[in-house]
Design a protein around this motif. Sequence first.
Motif, PDB file in Angstrom:
ATOM      1  N   LYS A  71      46.047  39.947  34.457  1.00 45.75           N
ATOM      2  CA  LYS A  71      45.126  39.501  35.506  1.00 45.75           C
ATOM      3  C   LYS A  71      45.311  38.019  35.795  1.00 45.75           C
ATOM      4  CE  LYS A  71      41.424  42.888  34.915  1.00 45.75           C
ATOM      5  NZ  LYS A  71      39.982  43.098  34.579  1.00 45.75           N
ATOM      6  N   THR A  72      45.545  37.259  34.744  1.00 48.84           N
ATOM      7  CA  THR A  72      45.728  35.819  34.925  1.00 48.84           C
ATOM      8  C   THR A  72      46.962  35.531  35.780  1.00 48.84           C
ATOM      9  OG1 THR A  72      44.685  35.382  32.788  1.00 48.84           O
ATOM     10  CG2 THR A  72      46.045  33.632  33.731  1.00 48.84           C
ATOM     11  N   VAL A  73      48.037  36.290  35.515  1.00 43.34           N
ATOM     12  CA  VAL A  73      49.272  36.092  36.267  1.00 43.34           C
ATOM     13  C   VAL A  73      49.100  36.472  37.732  1.00 43.34           C
ATOM     14  CG1 VAL A  73      51.672  36.840  36.515  1.00 43.34           C
ATOM     15  CG2 VAL A  73      50.742  36.319  34.247  1.00 43.34           C
ATOM     16  N   VAL A  74      48.538  37.654  37.976  1.00 41.00           N
ATOM     17  CA  VAL A  74      48.468  38.146  39.355  1.00 41.00           C
ATOM     18  C   VAL A  74      47.418  37.403  40.175  1.00 41.00           C
ATOM     19  CG1 VAL A  74      49.263  40.444  38.692  1.00 41.00           C
ATOM     20  CG2 VAL A  74      46.814  39.981  38.735  1.00 41.00           C
ATOM     21  N   GLU A  75      46.392  36.884  39.533  1.00 38.62           N
ATOM     22  CA  GLU A  75      45.363  36.181  40.291  1.00 38.62           C
ATOM     23  C   GLU A  75      45.824  34.808  40.761  1.00 38.62           C
ATOM     24  OE1 GLU A  75      41.871  36.095  37.945  1.00 38.62           O
ATOM     25  OE2 GLU A  75      41.435  38.243  38.195  1.00 38.62           O
ATOM     26  N   PHE A  76      46.804  34.277  40.089  1.00 38.11           N
ATOM     27  CA  PHE A  76      47.281  32.960  40.483  1.00 38.11           C
ATOM     28  C   PHE A  76      48.593  33.017  41.262  1.00 38.11           C
ATOM     29  CE2 PHE A  76      44.353  31.792  37.118  1.00 38.11           C
ATOM     30  CZ  PHE A  76      43.765  30.640  37.616  1.00 38.11           C
ATOM     31  N   THR A  77      49.052  34.203  41.589  1.00 38.17           N
ATOM     32  CA  THR A  77      50.254  34.306  42.395  1.00 38.17           C
ATOM     33  C   THR A  77      49.888  34.334  43.866  1.00 38.17           C
ATOM     34  OG1 THR A  77      52.265  35.606  42.774  1.00 38.17           O
ATOM     35  CG2 THR A  77      50.247  36.834  42.362  1.00 38.17           C
ATOM     36  N   SER A  78      50.823  33.942  44.706  1.00 37.98           N
ATOM     37  CA  SER A  78      50.555  33.912  46.148  1.00 37.98           C
ATOM     38  C   SER A  78      50.757  35.280  46.785  1.00 37.98           C
ATOM     39  CB  SER A  78      51.468  32.880  46.822  1.00 37.98           C
ATOM     40  OG  SER A  78      52.833  33.211  46.597  1.00 37.98           O
ATOM     41  N   GLU A  79      51.398  36.206  46.051  1.00 32.65           N
ATOM     42  CA  GLU A  79      51.638  37.540  46.584  1.00 32.65           C
ATOM     43  C   GLU A  79      50.515  38.489  46.162  1.00 32.65           C
ATOM     44  OE1 GLU A  79      55.431  38.780  45.260  1.00 32.65           O
ATOM     45  OE2 GLU A  79      56.530  37.284  46.446  1.00 32.65           O
ATOM     46  N   MET A  80      50.351  39.533  46.955  1.00 32.38           N
ATOM     47  CA  MET A  80      49.329  40.531  46.634  1.00 32.38           C
ATOM     48  C   MET A  80      49.916  41.575  45.681  1.00 32.38           C
ATOM     49  SD  MET A  80      46.996  42.864  49.220  1.00 32.38           S
ATOM     50  CE  MET A  80      48.350  43.956  49.677  1.00 32.38           C
ATOM     51  N   SER A  81      49.243  41.807  44.581  1.00 31.17           N
ATOM     52  CA  SER A  81      49.697  42.777  43.585  1.00 31.17           C
ATOM     53  C   SER A  81      48.824  44.024  43.656  1.00 31.17           C
ATOM     54  CB  SER A  81      49.610  42.186  42.175  1.00 31.17           C
ATOM     55  OG  SER A  81      50.428  41.033  42.085  1.00 31.17           O
ATOM     56  N   VAL A  82      49.505  45.188  43.609  1.00 31.84           N
ATOM     57  CA  VAL A  82      48.795  46.466  43.726  1.00 31.84           C
ATOM     58  C   VAL A  82      49.277  47.396  42.607  1.00 31.84           C
ATOM     59  CG1 VAL A  82      48.305  48.473  45.171  1.00 31.84           C
ATOM     60  CG2 VAL A  82      48.612  46.212  46.216  1.00 31.84           C
ATOM     61  N   LEU A  83      48.334  48.050  41.961  1.00 34.23           N
ATOM     62  CA  LEU A  83      48.646  49.067  40.965  1.00 34.23           C
ATOM     63  C   LEU A  83      48.000  50.379  41.419  1.00 34.23           C
ATOM     64  CD1 LEU A  83      49.809  49.945  38.220  1.00 34.23           C
ATOM     65  CD2 LEU A  83      47.641  49.259  37.172  1.00 34.23           C
ATOM     66  N   HIS A 102      42.446  37.513  51.530  1.00 31.64           N
ATOM     67  CA  HIS A 102      43.065  36.373  52.218  1.00 31.64           C
ATOM     68  C   HIS A 102      44.320  36.812  52.967  1.00 31.64           C
ATOM     69  CE1 HIS A 102      44.456  32.304  52.963  1.00 31.64           C
ATOM     70  NE2 HIS A 102      45.635  32.616  52.412  1.00 31.64           N
ATOM     71  N   ILE A 103      45.056  37.806  52.411  1.00 31.60           N
ATOM     72  CA  ILE A 103      46.314  38.227  53.026  1.00 31.60           C
ATOM     73  C   ILE A 103      46.093  39.277  54.109  1.00 31.60           C
ATOM     74  CG2 ILE A 103      48.523  39.369  52.563  1.00 31.60           C
ATOM     75  CD1 ILE A 103      48.480  38.109  49.799  1.00 31.60           C
ATOM     76  N   THR A 104      45.194  40.235  53.851  1.00 30.58           N
ATOM     77  CA  THR A 104      45.025  41.361  54.780  1.00 30.58           C
ATOM     78  C   THR A 104      43.739  41.307  55.583  1.00 30.58           C
ATOM     79  OG1 THR A 104      43.905  42.750  53.143  1.00 30.58           O
ATOM     80  CG2 THR A 104      46.315  42.814  53.181  1.00 30.58           C
ATOM     81  N   GLY A 105      42.767  40.553  55.112  1.00 36.47           N
ATOM     82  CA  GLY A 105      41.469  40.538  55.781  1.00 36.47           C
ATOM     83  C   GLY A 105      40.526  41.615  55.259  1.00 36.47           C
ATOM     84  N   TYR A 106      40.985  42.424  54.335  1.00 42.03           N
ATOM     85  CA  TYR A 106      40.153  43.477  53.732  1.00 42.03           C
ATOM     86  C   TYR A 106      39.855  43.123  52.273  1.00 42.03           C
ATOM     87  CZ  TYR A 106      41.373  46.416  57.747  1.00 42.03           C
ATOM     88  OH  TYR A 106      41.530  46.920  59.012  1.00 42.03           O
ATOM     89  N   ARG A 107      38.647  43.449  51.847  1.00 40.67           N
ATOM     90  CA  ARG A 107      38.249  43.203  50.460  1.00 40.67           C
ATOM     91  C   ARG A 107      38.857  44.260  49.538  1.00 40.67           C
ATOM     92  NH1 ARG A 107      32.005  43.541  50.705  1.00 40.67           N
ATOM     93  NH2 ARG A 107      32.681  45.432  51.788  1.00 40.67           N
ATOM     94  N   ASP A 108      38.865  43.957  48.265  1.00 37.58           N
ATOM     95  CA  ASP A 108      39.402  44.922  47.305  1.00 37.58           C
ATOM     96  C   ASP A 108      38.613  46.224  47.310  1.00 37.58           C
ATOM     97  OD1 ASP A 108      37.140  43.787  46.298  1.00 37.58           O
ATOM     98  OD2 ASP A 108      37.952  43.359  44.308  1.00 37.58           O
ATOM     99  N   ALA A 109      37.282  46.150  47.561  1.00 39.26           N
ATOM    100  CA  ALA A 109      36.454  47.359  47.609  1.00 39.26           C
ATOM    101  C   ALA A 109      36.900  48.284  48.734  1.00 39.26           C
ATOM    102  CB  ALA A 109      34.987  46.981  47.778  1.00 39.26           C
TER     103      ALA A 109
END
Length: 214
Positions: free
Chosen positions: A154-166, A182-189
């Motif tokens: 989580k620490t790695v992916v939260e500080f990267t500029s790219e969007m990570s999806v699992l 920030h990237i898509t305009g949609y929330r994670d929910a």
Amino acid sequence: NELLHNAHSAATNRCLAYANHNYKGTIESKDKKNPPVLAAFSNLKATDWILSINFPATEAYAAFYKANRLLPAVWIVVVLLTMFVISTIMKIFITPLTHFTHHVLAMPRKNDAERLYHIERDDEVGALAQAFNTMVGELDQQQASLENREQLYKTVVEFTSEMSVLRGIDGKIRYISPNCEHITGYRDADFYADLHLIENLIHPNDLPHWRDRH
């Protein structure tokens, strides 16, 4: 011959017939007029006499009849003793197992050392408790390792500029990095609620590559 005749007449008693045919031994004599007797016969070689000794069957079988009457009482005592022994053995083994079951059921409410089952026994129950404690220790270590890896991920992916999806094999989003809004305009929910939302955002030319990777 006189003893035999006094007990039973020759016309009605088969014992005398056996004796007249050189029978040697003991048989039980019964008829309608006299009580049963045990008749022992022996032919005397020096004379033509037949020695007969009669003994009332009721007296001869008295010990057997007494034992037969006592048999139900003996069986009752044996059954009661057996039940007592079984009950004692059950208490020795079942009671600790019952406590162990309650401990396992209460595991979700226990933490750290409380999760271990403490019992000092050198039998199968003690071996079971020791194996359980070993298993709990190994599971706790694995859980701690997974939590550390998850936190690092989580620490790695939260500080990267790219969007990570699992995403799972069922298509559901298991994790998406917080920068998705920030990237898509949609929330994670939004992504967790709509299975097709992320595919709708991907360019049609890139969809085959996306589906091959997932």
